[in-house]
Scaffold this motif. Structure first.
Motif, PDB file in Angstrom:
ATOM      1  N   GLU A   3       0.797  -1.223   0.000  1.00  0.00           N
ATOM      2  CA  GLU A   3       0.000   0.000   0.000  1.00  0.00           C
ATOM      3  C   GLU A   3       0.835   1.280   0.000  1.00  0.00           C
ATOM      4  OE1 GLU A   3      -3.621  -2.031   2.607  1.00  0.00           O
ATOM      5  OE2 GLU A   3      -2.655  -0.221   3.341  1.00  0.00           O
ATOM      6  N   GLY A   4       2.018   1.232   0.529  1.00  0.00           N
ATOM      7  CA  GLY A   4       2.834   2.422   0.657  1.00  0.00           C
ATOM      8  C   GLY A   4       3.763   2.622  -0.521  1.00  0.00           C
ATOM      9  N   THR A   5       4.810   3.385  -0.296  1.00  0.00           N
ATOM     10  CA  THR A   5       5.814   3.686  -1.313  1.00  0.00           C
ATOM     11  C   THR A   5       7.177   3.216  -0.809  1.00  0.00           C
ATOM     12  OG1 THR A   5       6.339   5.850  -0.374  1.00  0.00           O
ATOM     13  CG2 THR A   5       4.535   5.744  -1.985  1.00  0.00           C
ATOM     14  N   PRO A   6       8.148   3.056  -1.711  1.00  0.00           N
ATOM     15  CA  PRO A   6       9.496   2.714  -1.240  1.00  0.00           C
ATOM     16  C   PRO A   6      10.042   3.738  -0.260  1.00  0.00           C
ATOM     17  CG  PRO A   6       9.325   2.305  -3.588  1.00  0.00           C
ATOM     18  CD  PRO A   6       8.054   3.001  -3.185  1.00  0.00           C
ATOM     19  N   GLU A   7       9.750   5.011  -0.500  1.00  0.00           N
ATOM     20  CA  GLU A   7      10.231   6.054   0.412  1.00  0.00           C
ATOM     21  C   GLU A   7       9.658   5.859   1.808  1.00  0.00           C
ATOM     22  OE1 GLU A   7      10.716   7.393  -3.701  1.00  0.00           O
ATOM     23  OE2 GLU A   7       8.984   6.580  -2.612  1.00  0.00           O
ATOM     24  N   GLN A   8       8.373   5.556   1.887  1.00  0.00           N
ATOM     25  CA  GLN A   8       7.730   5.329   3.180  1.00  0.00           C
ATOM     26  C   GLN A   8       8.317   4.095   3.861  1.00  0.00           C
ATOM     27  OE1 GLN A   8       3.599   4.215   2.996  1.00  0.00           O
ATOM     28  NE2 GLN A   8       3.183   4.820   5.108  1.00  0.00           N
ATOM     29  N   MET A   9       8.478   3.020   3.115  1.00  0.00           N
ATOM     30  CA  MET A   9       8.990   1.779   3.699  1.00  0.00           C
ATOM     31  C   MET A   9      10.431   1.949   4.158  1.00  0.00           C
ATOM     32  SD  MET A   9       7.780  -1.244   4.341  1.00  0.00           S
ATOM     33  CE  MET A   9       8.227  -2.960   4.627  1.00  0.00           C
ATOM     34  N   TRP A  10      11.239   2.650   3.379  1.00  0.00           N
ATOM     35  CA  TRP A  10      12.632   2.874   3.759  1.00  0.00           C
ATOM     36  C   TRP A  10      12.710   3.692   5.039  1.00  0.00           C
ATOM     37  CZ3 TRP A  10      17.094   0.900   3.633  1.00  0.00           C
ATOM     38  CH2 TRP A  10      18.268   1.644   3.817  1.00  0.00           C
ATOM     39  N   ALA A  11      11.869   4.705   5.164  1.00  0.00           N
ATOM     40  CA  ALA A  11      11.835   5.488   6.399  1.00  0.00           C
ATOM     41  C   ALA A  11      11.415   4.621   7.578  1.00  0.00           C
ATOM     42  CB  ALA A  11      10.878   6.666   6.249  1.00  0.00           C
ATOM     43  N   SER A  12      10.480   3.714   7.353  1.00  0.00           N
ATOM     44  CA  SER A  12      10.021   2.819   8.420  1.00  0.00           C
ATOM     45  C   SER A  12      11.133   1.886   8.868  1.00  0.00           C
ATOM     46  CB  SER A  12       8.819   2.011   7.932  1.00  0.00           C
ATOM     47  OG  SER A  12       7.710   2.854   7.680  1.00  0.00           O
ATOM     48  N   LEU A  13      11.846   1.311   7.923  1.00  0.00           N
ATOM     49  CA  LEU A  13      12.948   0.415   8.278  1.00  0.00           C
ATOM     50  C   LEU A  13      14.026   1.169   9.053  1.00  0.00           C
ATOM     51  CD1 LEU A  13      13.361  -1.803   5.089  1.00  0.00           C
ATOM     52  CD2 LEU A  13      12.090  -2.295   7.184  1.00  0.00           C
ATOM     53  N   ASN A  14      14.228   2.420   8.703  1.00  0.00           N
ATOM     54  CA  ASN A  14      15.224   3.206   9.425  1.00  0.00           C
ATOM     55  C   ASN A  14      14.782   3.526  10.848  1.00  0.00           C
ATOM     56  OD1 ASN A  14      17.798   4.123   7.870  1.00  0.00           O
ATOM     57  ND2 ASN A  14      16.167   4.088   6.342  1.00  0.00           N
ATOM     58  N   ARG A  15      13.479   3.628  11.088  1.00  0.00           N
ATOM     59  CA  ARG A  15      13.005   3.797  12.473  1.00  0.00           C
ATOM     60  C   ARG A  15      13.334   2.557  13.300  1.00  0.00           C
ATOM     61  NH1 ARG A  15       8.158   5.812   9.795  1.00  0.00           N
ATOM     62  NH2 ARG A  15       8.335   8.088   9.687  1.00  0.00           N
ATOM     63  N   ILE A  16      13.148   1.403  12.702  1.00  0.00           N
ATOM     64  CA  ILE A  16      13.501   0.169  13.414  1.00  0.00           C
ATOM     65  C   ILE A  16      15.009   0.082  13.595  1.00  0.00           C
ATOM     66  CG2 ILE A  16      13.456  -2.350  13.310  1.00  0.00           C
ATOM     67  CD1 ILE A  16      10.819  -2.093  11.710  1.00  0.00           C
ATOM     68  N   ALA A  17      15.762   0.417  12.563  1.00  0.00           N
ATOM     69  CA  ALA A  17      17.222   0.331  12.624  1.00  0.00           C
ATOM     70  C   ALA A  17      17.819   1.267  13.661  1.00  0.00           C
ATOM     71  CB  ALA A  17      17.820   0.631  11.249  1.00  0.00           C
ATOM     72  N   ALA A  18      17.091   2.301  14.042  1.00  0.00           N
ATOM     73  CA  ALA A  18      17.590   3.265  15.031  1.00  0.00           C
ATOM     74  C   ALA A  18      17.423   2.788  16.470  1.00  0.00           C
ATOM     75  CB  ALA A  18      16.877   4.604  14.849  1.00  0.00           C
ATOM     76  N   LEU A  19      16.755   1.667  16.680  1.00  0.00           N
ATOM     77  CA  LEU A  19      16.633   1.112  18.024  1.00  0.00           C
ATOM     78  C   LEU A  19      18.001   0.620  18.500  1.00  0.00           C
ATOM     79  CD1 LEU A  19      13.369  -0.990  17.505  1.00  0.00           C
ATOM     80  CD2 LEU A  19      13.569   1.182  18.741  1.00  0.00           C
ATOM     81  N   PRO A  20      18.187   0.403  19.799  1.00  0.00           N
ATOM     82  CA  PRO A  20      19.457  -0.156  20.267  1.00  0.00           C
ATOM     83  C   PRO A  20      19.765  -1.482  19.576  1.00  0.00           C
ATOM     84  CG  PRO A  20      18.180   0.668  22.117  1.00  0.00           C
ATOM     85  CD  PRO A  20      17.279   0.746  20.912  1.00  0.00           C
ATOM     86  N   ARG A  21      21.016  -1.703  19.264  1.00  0.00           N
ATOM     87  CA  ARG A  21      21.402  -2.875  18.478  1.00  0.00           C
ATOM     88  C   ARG A  21      21.085  -4.187  19.179  1.00  0.00           C
ATOM     89  NH1 ARG A  21      25.276  -1.444  14.072  1.00  0.00           N
ATOM     90  NH2 ARG A  21      25.677  -3.678  13.882  1.00  0.00           N
ATOM     91  N   ASP A  22      20.978  -4.172  20.511  1.00  0.00           N
ATOM     92  CA  ASP A  22      20.682  -5.415  21.226  1.00  0.00           C
ATOM     93  C   ASP A  22      19.176  -5.611  21.438  1.00  0.00           C
ATOM     94  OD1 ASP A  22      20.514  -3.331  23.054  1.00  0.00           O
ATOM     95  OD2 ASP A  22      21.513  -4.406  24.679  1.00  0.00           O
ATOM     96  N   THR A  23      18.360  -4.864  20.714  1.00  0.00           N
ATOM     97  CA  THR A  23      16.911  -5.057  20.781  1.00  0.00           C
ATOM     98  C   THR A  23      16.535  -6.407  20.163  1.00  0.00           C
ATOM     99  OG1 THR A  23      16.514  -2.674  20.619  1.00  0.00           O
ATOM    100  CG2 THR A  23      14.672  -4.134  20.073  1.00  0.00           C
ATOM    101  N   THR A  24      15.668  -7.139  20.851  1.00  0.00           N
ATOM    102  CA  THR A  24      15.130  -8.391  20.325  1.00  0.00           C
ATOM    103  C   THR A  24      13.900  -8.076  19.490  1.00  0.00           C
ATOM    104  OG1 THR A  24      15.950  -9.675  22.191  1.00  0.00           O
ATOM    105  CG2 THR A  24      14.161 -10.639  20.921  1.00  0.00           C
TER     106      THR A  24
END
Length: 253
Positions: free
Chosen positions: A144-165
């Motif tokens: 439903e979204g766009t690559p730009e939206q999905m890439w921004a979403s993945l970057n929100r997850i990637a910004a969590l602490p690296r030891d996040t489960t």
């Protein structure tokens, strides 16, 4: 400390029950199979008090009505969940927080797979439930979204602490591993992970959950900026590289 019970549902979904032993509050993260979820809760003596949806797809919210009718559980999720009948009692989005007993989760907007897809992050427990936004060595299709939206979403997850489960909703890891190693063949972390995943699946064991650290090292979609020179012109933007990888995954055999 929260207790998390994971179990297979349907063909390749996972169900998750999150339990606060102090208050006895219990949330089901999505509702792929109402009967299975309620049976798993009953077997542990847990009463489902909350339903937390990540997005509207039937294998994530299709059991809402049955579980709510049986337990009276409060439904929390994005407004799009109303598309399949059982609307949330509380609509949440980026920046909101939700409580499960004494525990607090904050909501991330991770739209792209669906427009309103969200994730739930328990910062104190370093745990996140990401639905279909991110998979082990993969990510959700952009329905439903766009690559730009999905890439921004993945970057929100990637910004969590690296030891996040990270708890994702499907056992797609072996298929994702084949794609990842095809486009990132000389990555030693990925080589080791592909071998580990093969052993786990041969033994009938899950590959979920995973840590953000291993995803940052092995997930081709998170690594799109590092892979763009091998798949397209060197001056491509990061989002162009991600979009190209996602399109190639859509057609990968």
């Amino acid at each position: 400390m929260l207790q998390i019970h994971q179990f297979p549902c349907l063909d390749d979904n996972y169900g998750f029950l999150v339990h606060d032993p102090e208050t006895r509050a219990t949330a089901t993260i999505d509702t792929p199979d109402a009967a299975k979820i309620m049976a798993e809760a009953e077997a542990r003596g847990w009463r489902i008090t909350d339903i937390w949806n990540t997005h509207w797809h039937p294998d994530h919210a299709g059991g809402n009505a049955a579980i709510k009718a049986a337990t009276g559980a409060a439904v929390t999720g994005p407004g799009e969940v109303a598309r399949i009948g059982q609307a949330p009692d509380r609509v949440v989005d980026q920046g909101d927080t939700v409580k499960l007993g004494g525990a607090t989760a904050r909501v991330l907007n991770v739209g792209g797979h669906t427009l309103g897809h969200i994730a739930y992050v328990f910062d104190a427990e370093k745990t996140a439930f990401v639905g279909d936004a991110l998979f082990a060595m993969g990510c959700g299709r952009i329905f439903e979204g766009t690559p730009e939206q999905m890439w921004a979403s993945l970057n929100r997850i990637a910004a969590l602490p690296r030891d996040t489960t990270l708890y994702c909703a499907h056992e797609y890891t072996q298929a994702n591993a084949k794609f990842a190693i095809y486009y990132d063949p000389i990555n030693p972390d990925l080589q080791a992970r592909v071998a580990e995943v093969a052993k786990l699946r041969a033994a009938g064991k899950p590959t979920v959950p995973m840590t953000l650290d291993i995803e940052l090292k092995t997930n081709p979609f998170l690594r799109a900026p590092l892979l763009k020179r091998s798949i397209m012109k060197p001056d491509a933007t990061d989002v162009e590289a991600f979009a190209e990888l996602r399109e190639r995954k859509n057609n990968f055999k």
